[in-house]
Design an enzyme around this catalytic site. Structure first.
Site, PDB file in Angstrom:
ATOM      1  N   ASP A   1      35.654  41.153  46.437  1.00  0.00           N
ATOM      2  CA  ASP A   1      34.863  41.229  45.203  1.00  0.00           C
ATOM      3  C   ASP A   1      33.368  41.346  45.527  1.00  0.00           C
ATOM      4  OD1 ASP A   1      36.064  41.390  42.728  1.00  0.00           O
ATOM      5  OD2 ASP A   1      36.572  39.241  42.641  1.00  0.00           O
TER       6      ASP A   1
ATOM      7  N   GLN B   1      40.909  35.848  40.442  1.00  0.00           N
ATOM      8  CA  GLN B   1      40.521  36.369  39.137  1.00  0.00           C
ATOM      9  C   GLN B   1      39.660  35.343  38.392  1.00  0.00           C
ATOM     10  OE1 GLN B   1      41.156  39.553  37.927  1.00  0.00           O
ATOM     11  NE2 GLN B   1      39.720  38.896  36.346  1.00  0.00           N
TER      12      GLN B   1
ATOM     13  N   LYS C   1      45.232  45.494  38.678  1.00  0.00           N
ATOM     14  CA  LYS C   1      44.846  45.480  40.096  1.00  0.00           C
ATOM     15  C   LYS C   1      46.084  45.653  40.971  1.00  0.00           C
ATOM     16  CE  LYS C   1      40.650  43.018  39.114  1.00  0.00           C
ATOM     17  NZ  LYS C   1      39.905  41.784  38.937  1.00  0.00           N
TER      18      LYS C   1
END
Ligand code: NAD
Length: 285
Positions: free
Chosen positions: A119, A96, A52
């Site tokens: 997200d 995460q 990422k």
């Protein structure tokens, strides 16, 4: 023989579009910025986070990195999210997953400001998705839709069957297909006669988590197949939720595993960073 949908190529196109948008924002004096938070030393999560950050670098998005030890408390993590929520420089926050067991994932996701939830997991954004008004859409589901549309397949009026009803893939994919005017059926572990339902599908999205679940005799000729599954086999190779060898013979379009949906998730995350940044700065992008 099916057309193979090249997720690597399409994700690269998206990242290049993001890169251009990021450069235009910089001309206006705005630097898009993503905060990436990792708790603990899970090797798979470390790889995801590294990828990422690499994608941010490629796209010209600044990344703020927070790598916290595995014994970080829930309160400490909530305090960091609070700090990032209030940090004007930071447009997106990515925590995460999975988090260590002593931290309530739900509490953490709820703490992230919806406008920084790149997200797309916050219930506020999920709600917007369900009424077709989301700016920040869950990345893997949004990636599935891009793969279909950028292959030139029109979803309008098509029978779409989603296999799997998880909150992070199955349900949001179904909602997005509906927003694209598909006629959507969702199958799950309690569905009667999945084979019959799948055989009606013009488009199938498989997100089951079972290797080679969708077999050749479960699909009709010309079907478009998006395989979200990532299963690690005993021989170390990756395998999807679709029996590629069998289904490819009947499909008009199909995604491979790896190289299909996989690379799309990060590309859509990068796109969400730009969307969030534009919204927060009141500029059109
Ligand atoms: P999950 O385990 O949360 O959900 C699986 C779903 O499949 C459930 O809704 C369940 O009802 C359904 N299911 C299970 N057994 C079934 C059966 N026998 N018949 C019909 N339905 C059944 O999984 P998930 O998080 O949605 O992930 C699905 C797959 O996608 C996994 O292989 C995962 O690794 C992969 N995945 C890939 C990406 C990516 O490409 N970036 C992202 C997320 C998940």
């Amino acid at each position: 023989m099916a057309n193979i949908i090249d997720g690597k190529l399409i994700s690269m196109d998206i990242k290049n579009e993001v890169k251009e948008k990021a450069a235009k924002l910089k001309e206006k004096g705005i630097e898009p910025c993503l905060a990436v938070v990792l708790v603990g030393e899970d090797p798979a999560s470390q790889v995801y986070v590294r990828n990422k950050k690499k994608a941010c670098e490629y796209c010209g998005i600044k990344s703020l990195s927070y790598e916290l030890s595995g014994d970080t408390t829930e309160e400490e993590l909530l305090a960091l999210i609070d700090e990032l929520n209030n940090n004007k420089e930071c447009n997106g926050i990515l925590v995460q997953l999975p988090l260590p067991k002593h931290i309530d994932e739900n509490k953490i996701l709820l703490k992230i400001l919806p406008e920084k939830d790149v997200d797309g997991f916050h219930p506020y954004n999920v709600g917007l998705l369900s009424i077709g008004k989301a700016d920040l859409k869950a990345c893997t589901p949004a990636g599935c839709i891009e793969l279909i549309k950028r292959s030139g397949v029109d979803i309008t009026g098509k029978n779409c069957v989603v296999v799997g009803r998880s909150n992070i893939v199955g349900k949001p994919v179904g909602m997005l297909l509906l927003s694209e005017n598909g006629t959507v059926t969702t199958c799950h572990s309690k569905t009667n006669d999945i084979k019959f339902v799948c055989r009606q599908a013009d488009i199938i999205v498989a997100a089951v988590g079972i290797p080679k679940f969708v077999k050749g005799d479960m699909v009709k000729e010309g079907v478009v197949v998006i395989d979200v599954g990532i299963n690690r086999m005993e021989n170390g190779k990756l395998c999807g939720d679709v029996d590629f060898e069998e289904v490819e013979k009947k499909a008009s379009y199909i995604t491979p595993v790896p190289g299909g949906v996989g690379p799309m998730t990060i590309a859509m995350l990068m796109n969400n960073c730009i969307v969030a940044c534009c919204k927060q700065n009141n500029v059109v992008c």
